[in-house]
Design an enzyme around this catalytic site. Structure first.
Site, PDB file in Angstrom:
ATOM      1  N   LYS B  45       0.880  -1.206   0.046  1.00 33.91           N
ATOM      2  CA  LYS B  45       0.239   0.165  -0.216  1.00 33.91           C
ATOM      3  C   LYS B  45       0.973   1.083  -0.225  1.00 33.91           C
ATOM      4  CE  LYS B  45      -3.687   2.221   2.266  1.00 33.91           C
ATOM      5  NZ  LYS B  45      -5.014   2.485   1.456  1.00 33.91           N
ATOM      6  N   ASN B 136       2.346   6.187  -7.768  1.00 34.96           N
ATOM      7  CA  ASN B 136       1.001   6.109  -7.662  1.00 34.96           C
ATOM      8  C   ASN B 136       0.533   7.433  -8.200  1.00 34.96           C
ATOM      9  OD1 ASN B 136      -1.592   6.656  -6.711  1.00 34.96           O
ATOM     10  ND2 ASN B 136      -1.717   5.598  -4.952  1.00 34.96           N
ATOM     11  N   CYS B 139      -4.471   7.718  -7.642  1.00 29.26           N
ATOM     12  CA  CYS B 139      -5.661   7.971  -6.652  1.00 29.26           C
ATOM     13  C   CYS B 139      -6.487   9.414  -6.969  1.00 29.26           C
ATOM     14  CB  CYS B 139      -5.017   7.999  -5.282  1.00 29.26           C
ATOM     15  SG  CYS B 139      -4.858   6.517  -4.602  1.00 29.26           S
ATOM     16  N   LYS B 177       1.646   4.068 -12.186  1.00 25.31           N
ATOM     17  CA  LYS B 177       0.215   3.481 -12.363  1.00 25.31           C
ATOM     18  C   LYS B 177      -0.515   4.767 -12.824  1.00 25.31           C
ATOM     19  CE  LYS B 177      -3.163   1.512  -9.316  1.00 25.31           C
ATOM     20  NZ  LYS B 177      -3.515   0.787  -7.971  1.00 25.31           N
ATOM     21  N   ASN B 204      -6.096   2.849 -12.278  1.00 25.87           N
ATOM     22  CA  ASN B 204      -6.323   3.156 -10.845  1.00 25.87           C
ATOM     23  C   ASN B 204      -7.908   3.361 -10.848  1.00 25.87           C
ATOM     24  OD1 ASN B 204      -6.277   4.264  -8.281  1.00 25.87           O
ATOM     25  ND2 ASN B 204      -4.340   4.433  -8.573  1.00 25.87           N
ATOM     26  N   CYS B 347     -35.184 -22.961 -25.228  1.00 28.34           N
ATOM     27  CA  CYS B 347     -35.915 -21.764 -24.686  1.00 28.34           C
ATOM     28  C   CYS B 347     -36.826 -21.964 -23.738  1.00 28.34           C
ATOM     29  CB  CYS B 347     -36.847 -21.180 -25.993  1.00 28.34           C
ATOM     30  SG  CYS B 347     -37.770 -19.562 -25.587  1.00 28.34           S
ATOM     31  N   CYS B 350     -39.556 -16.859 -21.632  1.00 33.82           N
ATOM     32  CA  CYS B 350     -39.513 -15.805 -20.631  1.00 33.82           C
ATOM     33  C   CYS B 350     -40.143 -14.702 -21.473  1.00 33.82           C
ATOM     34  CB  CYS B 350     -38.434 -15.522 -20.011  1.00 33.82           C
ATOM     35  SG  CYS B 350     -36.959 -14.918 -20.882  1.00 33.82           S
ATOM     36  N   CYS B 353     -36.164 -11.408 -24.633  1.00 28.00           N
ATOM     37  CA  CYS B 353     -35.976 -11.135 -26.053  1.00 28.00           C
ATOM     38  C   CYS B 353     -36.862 -10.545 -26.988  1.00 28.00           C
ATOM     39  CB  CYS B 353     -35.172 -12.267 -26.790  1.00 28.00           C
ATOM     40  SG  CYS B 353     -36.648 -13.730 -27.074  1.00 28.00           S
ATOM     41  N   CYS B 380     -33.818  -8.603 -38.647  1.00 27.65           N
ATOM     42  CA  CYS B 380     -32.882  -8.627 -37.667  1.00 27.65           C
ATOM     43  C   CYS B 380     -31.692  -7.915 -38.201  1.00 27.65           C
ATOM     44  CB  CYS B 380     -32.481 -10.038 -37.468  1.00 27.65           C
ATOM     45  SG  CYS B 380     -31.094 -10.276 -36.158  1.00 27.65           S
ATOM     46  N   CYS B 386     -30.607  -9.402 -27.922  1.00 25.03           N
ATOM     47  CA  CYS B 386     -31.484 -10.614 -27.640  1.00 25.03           C
ATOM     48  C   CYS B 386     -30.595 -11.718 -26.729  1.00 25.03           C
ATOM     49  CB  CYS B 386     -32.193 -11.358 -28.438  1.00 25.03           C
ATOM     50  SG  CYS B 386     -31.200 -11.743 -29.878  1.00 25.03           S
TER      51      CYS B 386
END
Lengths: 446, 432
Positions: B45, B136, B139, B177, B204, B347, B350, B353, B380, B386
């Site tokens: 750190k 660094n 940050c 960094k 970062n 399928c 639901c 799509c 399409c 989808c």
């Protein structure tokens, strides 16, 4: 020493007192907030959702579940109540496995549906816990409607009418409103006095009064003509008050009673330890009433409980889920057998069955018979409509209604008493609700 | 099992998984636990200059956003660099490096943009036996307001200057960094290279407010009724990081500059993707902060398993493998045509799509009364929405072969044809 499970005959107190509390506790405990959140996360928010389609009251299931998942369970409850004012009870008693959850697309992908019933209960319980009512009554119209029967159909109809500003009087034959919710379903499905609490909550809309212990056509109470004289319209939702008989010799012996009577008595009992139950209980029938009677017999301490159905298990009106519920509580299910004789001297001792088979002319009895020891027999082979006024057409034992729920001029009907009924609370609610819309339209046009 | 041993700018580690400079690497205790769990290296750190250390807030330091089942998708922090004295950190680094000579130990440094400050700290860091340093410049909170961190990273000239000092006053490999809080990541990377950096690491954290308390009307995390922007990280930032890594990897001016990939690495797959886009190794933080150090074990087994399947003997065979396939939009083949295809057996009906295509796209999915969903090839455009929303992955894109007719345009699928050659492009050059 008090009685035990081994004591012969019909006696109370077979179990230790604390067993009654645990046996009759909520059989599906409510979801906690964390469980509800996780369960709600599983909903796919389907387009034109199959669950909604499968619900007789067309509750917008994906929407209410999304409302739960975003931390607004009371908004979810309002979505539910807007379609089904008895959504609280339906969350407890609906056979969801054959309705919404049976249609859930997760059944297709993984065999485990979204827990729609439990989520519905989470939402409705949350709102009802505040005892606040989500709807406001419209300005009074000055019109009045009589509703016969304070069960699911009658309550839904009364609420719909009261909300639109009409005055409603509900007449019911029992001492308490609620109908089957109060008298007819297994105790562990709606413990803690939920049925009455729900009625009280529903009544907060205002404009509804209840006349108890009033039976249509009974001398001193009133008949349809009286109701039509005092009110602009009438809704009949009295359900099925009678029960089918076995039509066998010895049916009048002690110990043979309708399952509905037993369930009602159990529901109204203050102390279950004082409720007598047989050691060897036989339930005849294959519907939800039969299952409720059988399971509750077991929970009251009956040693042997046998449910006998004349057809196969696959044909039982009780769902597979209900059957499994009975089996896991130790109920024995015998399929393809019909009663042929009742044995006993004064009180029933044994009941004799013949196995059945499908023949050319339908169900036939075989020569193969067996006897079951029985000190108590519950008949659950269907309920019947009580006497109807002349102007109401009855066909096949049910009130005939048109597509708008109308049974006669100024008379509508819904629920189990009509041919459109399905022996389901949720269907009765839908028909009561829809009749309210029709009646309202009639009142405002007329 | 594939050999995961990694050598990054001369720094050896048993695997390419390093812990990024962050709370998990703030102390000897944590770093020893990390090494015991299997991490190949750590970037300690960030150290500050000698003297009284920085102080942190004493209220919440993190905010989060979640996916289903409260799965953490993004984390934001307002923690500063190490708030422990420099000498304590240096002593602990020395002991850890002594005990784990096979692991990489990198010192992250952030001191004021003054030559003396860097000149003072570099020899002391070198004494610890650290394998390298990471500057660094990233940050975005707390330190930037004091002229450090991303305040440096946003000015390429400063990057170049400080990098040069570091190369001048130490023999350690230098990793710069980079902050993503800029418009063009290539500029600071070029500056780092110009200053003599051995590598860059990125990204970062990203300036962010994760949520607002709707009762107190304050950003979260809230400190006594107030909040401030923090640095955003975790799975949600991975796509941003991947793009920035790729930009540097394919920039002719920085091509070949080693990159340590950072940003939402949570599984072996994420790591492999960073490597494929040119990162020589990866640094991880949020995954460890979400699940603990043990997650590295899945990363190791997963990457190894993948490499075995691919027949890669060393991670170097994977590094940069996808870089040649990153291009500009104008070079994408407009002659390439696909159509969505729904596997009916898989399928679950639901209808998602259908809902998204009908409401938000090209009305290219048909829904029958019994909920059978089929693609209308004539509508399409192959947008893939989808595929993206299907919960069971039953939709795929089928490539139309040359000679087939695209029912939407009526045109025959042909060969390669990009925007630079397209007749609608006024500055198109004629195709050969």
């Amino acid at each position: 020493m008090s009685d035990s499970q081994l004591t012969q005959g019909i006696v109370p107190g077979r179990l230790d007192p604390e067993r009654y509390c645990t046996n009759f506790a909520d059989h599906t405990p409510p979801l906690g907030a964390q469980e509800a959140r996780i369960a709600a996360d599983r909903c796919y928010f389907c387009h034109d959702a199959p669950c909604m389609e499968a619900c007789p009251t067309s509750i917008d299931v994906p929407l209410f579940i999304r409302q739960i998942s975003t931390g607004t369970p009371e908004a979810a409850a309002k979505t539910i109540f807007a379609q089904n004012i008895l959504g609280g009870m339906c969350a407890r008693v609906c056979p969801t496995e054959t309705l919404c959850e049976g249609a859930c697309v997760r059944m297709e992908s993984e065999g485990e549906p979204v827990e729609i019933g439990a989520l519905q209960r989470f939402a409705t319980d949350t709102l009802m816990a505040r005892q606040s009512h989500p709807f406001t009554r419209a300005a009074k119209t000055g019109k009045s409607v009589a509703v016969v029967g304070a069960g699911p159909a009658g309550l839904a109809c009364a609420h719909g009418l009261a909300m639109r500003g009409h005055d409603v009087t509900i007449f019911d034959a029992r001492p308490k409103p609620g109908g089957l919710n109060e008298y007819g379903i297994a105790s562990y499905k709606a413990p803690g006095g939920f049925a009455q609490a729900e009625v009280d909550w529903l009544m907060q809309i205002g404009g509804i009064s209840v006349v108890a212990n009033w039976e249509l056509g009974r001398k001193g109470d009133g008949d349809l003509g009286d109701l039509l004289a005092d009110h602009e319209a009438v809704f009949l939702g009295m359900g099925l008050s009678g029960v089918n008989a076995l039509r066998m010799e010895g049916e009048d012996k002690d110990g043979i009673v309708p399952a509905t009577e037993f369930i009602a008595e159990l529901r109204q009992a203050d102390d279950l330890a004082k409720l007598p139950i047989g050691r060897d209980v036989v339930v005849i029938g294959g519907g939800m009433t039969a299952v409720d009677a059988a399971v509750q017999s077991k929970l009251l301490g009956a040693l042997n409980v046998t449910l006998v159905y004349r057809r196969s298990r696959a044909q039982m009106p009780a769902s597979l889920h209900e059957q499994e519920h009975a089996l896991t509580h130790g109920v024995r299910i015998i399929e393809n057998a019909a009663p042929v004789a009742i044995h006993g001297n004064g009180a029933v001792r044994e009941i004799e069955f013949a196995y059945t088979q499908e023949g050319a002319s339908g169900l036939e009895r075989t020569d193969v018979t067996f006897r079951l020891p029985a000190d108590q027999v519950f008949k659950a082979i269907g309920q019947t409509l009580g006497d109807m006024p002349e102007k109401i057409e009855v066909k096949g034992g049910k009130i005939v209604v048109d597509g708008a729920g109308r049974a006669a001029p100024r008379v509508w009907a819904g629920g189990d008493c009509t041919h459109a009924g399905e022996d389901l609370t949720v269907t009765a609610v839908a028909q009561g609700r829809d009749a309210a819309v029709e009646i309202h339209q009639f009142l405002m046009e007329g | 099992m594939a050999d995961l041993r990694s050598e990054f700018i001369g720094i050896k580690s048993p695997n390419p998984f390093w812990l990024a400079s962050a709370p998990p690497t703030d102390k000897e205790y944590n770093v020893r636990r990390a090494f015991e769990a299997g991490w190949g290296g750590v970037v300690w750190k960030t150290l500050g200059a000698e003297g009284p250390p920085v102080v942190n807030v004493n209220g919440p330091r993190y905010g989060a956003i979640y996916g289903a089942d409260r799965r953490l998708l993004g984390l934001n922090n307002i923690e500063l660099i190490t708030d422990r004295p420099l000498e304590v950190n240096l002593r602990e680094m020395t002991m850890v490096k002594r005990d784990y000579p096979d692991r990489a130990l990198i010192a992250s440094i952030m001191v004021p943009c003054e030559e003396e400050a860097w000149k003072a700290i570099l020899p002391r860091v070198e004494e610890t036996g650290a394998d390298g340093i990471e500057l660094n410049f990233g940050c975005p909170h707390g330190m930037a307001e004091r002229g450090m961190g991303s305040a440096v990273g946003q000015v390429p000239e400063y990057i170049e200057m400080v990098t040069r000092w570091c190369k001048q006053y130490s023999n350690m490999p230098v990793i710069v960094k980079l902050t993503p809080n800029i418009t063009d990541i290539r500029k600071p990377a070029r500056a780092a290279k110009a200053g003599g950096a051995d590598a860059v690491s990125l990204i970062n954290t990203i300036n962010s407010i994760t949520s607002v308390d709707l009762d107190d009307f304050a950003p979260e995390p809230t400190i006594d009724g107030k909040g401030t922007h923090g640095g955003y990280c975790g799975p949600a930032v991975k796509p941003i990081a991947l793009n920035m890594v790729a930009e540097i990897a394919r920039d002719p001016e920085t091509a070949g500059l080693p990159i340590s990939g950072i940003g939402g690495v949570t599984t072996w797959r994420d790591a492999a993707e960073f490597l494929a886009l040119g990162a020589g190794n990866v640094q991880v933080c949020t995954a460890a902060m979400t699940y603990g150090f043990k997650v590295v074990q899945e990363m190791i087994s997963g990457l190894s398993d993948y490499m075995d399947r691919k027949g890669f003997v060393s991670t170097s065979e994977l590094v940069g493998r996808a870089v040649p396939n990153v291009t500009d939009w104008q070079y994408l083949n407009l002659g390439y045509v696909t159509k969505a295809e729904i596997k009916q057996d898989d399928c679950i009906k639901c209808g998602r799509c259908y809902a998204v295509c009908e409401d938000t796209s090209h009305q290219a999915i048909d829904m029958s009364a019994d909920r059978v969903f089929t693609v209308k090839d004539e509508e399409c455009v192959a947008c893939n929405l989808c595929v993206d929303v299907c919960p069971v992955e039953c939709i795929t894109m089928r490539k139309l072969e040359p000679g087939e007719t695209d029912l939407r345009t009526g045109e025959t699928v042909g060969g390669y044809n990009n925007w630079t050659q397209h007749p609608n492009n006024p500055s198109a050059t004629a195709a050969e």
